[in-house]
Design an enzyme around this catalytic site. Structure first.
Site, PDB file in Angstrom:
ATOM      1  N   ARG A 169       0.840  -1.201   0.000  1.00  0.00           N
ATOM      2  CA  ARG A 169       0.000   0.000   0.000  1.00  0.00           C
ATOM      3  C   ARG A 169       0.876   1.254   0.000  1.00  0.00           C
ATOM      4  O   ARG A 169       0.566   2.228  -0.679  1.00  0.00           O
ATOM      5  CB  ARG A 169      -0.937  -0.004   1.210  1.00  0.00           C
ATOM      6  CG  ARG A 169      -2.016  -1.080   1.155  1.00  0.00           C
ATOM      7  CD  ARG A 169      -2.971  -0.977   2.318  1.00  0.00           C
ATOM      8  NE  ARG A 169      -3.813   0.219   2.217  1.00  0.00           N
ATOM      9  CZ  ARG A 169      -4.584   0.656   3.213  1.00  0.00           C
ATOM     10  NH1 ARG A 169      -4.590   0.019   4.381  1.00  0.00           N
ATOM     11  NH2 ARG A 169      -5.331   1.738   3.052  1.00  0.00           N
ATOM     12  N   CYS A 207      -1.213   5.785   9.247  1.00  0.00           N
ATOM     13  CA  CYS A 207      -1.571   4.490   8.672  1.00  0.00           C
ATOM     14  C   CYS A 207      -2.690   4.728   7.672  1.00  0.00           C
ATOM     15  O   CYS A 207      -2.674   5.710   6.945  1.00  0.00           O
ATOM     16  CB  CYS A 207      -1.972   3.517   9.778  1.00  0.00           C
ATOM     17  SG  CYS A 207      -3.364   4.095  10.789  1.00  0.00           S
TER      18      CYS A 207
END
Length: 281
Positions: free
Chosen positions: A178, A236
């Protein structure tokens, strides 16, 4: 709070629960994109633990602040009081074992001024593995007196995260694919904040979900530049696993600020730059 008090083992918790000053227990079981975990709590929890719902009680409504924006502090305080949390009384939080949800509760309590909150290392699985009992009894806590006072530990907004990446260390706690922008299963754009370093939360724990030793964590973060007087920030996807990375840094003896809006907020703003690939820039 020091590295020795951010987490505790199941054996340590058993000893404290049998002592003269037992902690308040909060069950924060949660599954990203999964079903409500209250039925699992009702089927069996640490004796005396109160269930707290992450999506409804540890986050505000999704929107411009991200998928899990911080809850209104007063609303959060009311939730904690209903759960029996009081100033000066220790709190221990746990989840199903991944540690992300428990860390979110730990971070919120620390940010709002509670000085004695810890995470059960390894969560419910560690407790049962150590021979701890579980109960299906309904828990009706005595109302607590906790009053939130936000700002006790560091919080970053989007501009602050960008600045931290330029003058300090900004760690991206998501999975490496990611960060690199190879996949993005949730948010509108793949990639990372320019200047951020990849530091997946999953590499802070062993196969049993428990944190690696403090010295091992310290060496990991030092190699990423997070040491000494360098300001450190973490983000995050939506501010949940990032709290777990802040906790890992705490275990390592390194203070860090959380960008709570995280990638879900950053990537929703087309004016914000996006970097892809393995390099920070």
């Amino acid at each position: 709070m020091t590295a020795t008090t951010a987490i505790l083992s199941a054996a340590e918790l058993m000893s404290e629960l049998a002592g003269s000053r037992p902690p308040v227990l909060l069950d924060i079981r949660w599954q990203l994109g999964g079903p409500d975990q209250r039925p699992a709590y009702e089927a069996g929890h640490l004796p005396g633990a109160v269930y707290v719902d992450l999506d409804r009680e540890l986050a505000g409504p999704a929107g411009s602040g991200g998928r899990h924006p911080l809850p209104d502090p007063e609303a959060f305080g009311a939730v904690m009081r209903r759960a029996g949390v009081s100033a000066g009384v220790p709190v221990v939080v746990y989840d199903g074992g991944q540690g992300w949800a428990a860390a979110r509760a730990w971070w919120l309590l620390r940010w709002t001024g509670h000085e004695d909150v810890r995470v059960l290392d390894g969560g419910l699985a560690a407790w049962t593995s150590a021979g701890g009992d579980v109960s299906a009894d309904r828990v009706i806590p005595v109302e607590g007196d906790f009053k939130p006072n936000p700002g006790a530990i560091g919080l970053l907004d989007a501009d602050g995260a960008a600045a931290r990446a330029r003058a300090g260390v900004l760690l991206d706690a998501r999975a490496g694919e990611r960060y690199r922008g190879e996949v993005e299963p949730i948010d509108p754009v793949g990639g990372h904040i320019p200047g951020a370093l990849s530091a997946p939360t999953t590499e802070n724990v062993g196969p049993d979900g428990r944190f690696l030793p403090a010295d091992t964590l310290r060496a990991r973060f030092t190699a990423l530049g997070a040491s000494g007087g360098t300001p450190v920030g973490v983000y995050c996807g939506s501010g949940v696993s990032g709290a777990h990375e802040v906790l890992a840094l705490e275990v390592a003896g390194i203070a860090a600020d959380l960008y709570a809006g995280s990638w879900s907020q950053w990537s929703s703003d087309p004016a914000r730059p996006v970097a892809t690939g393995p390099a920070p820039q």
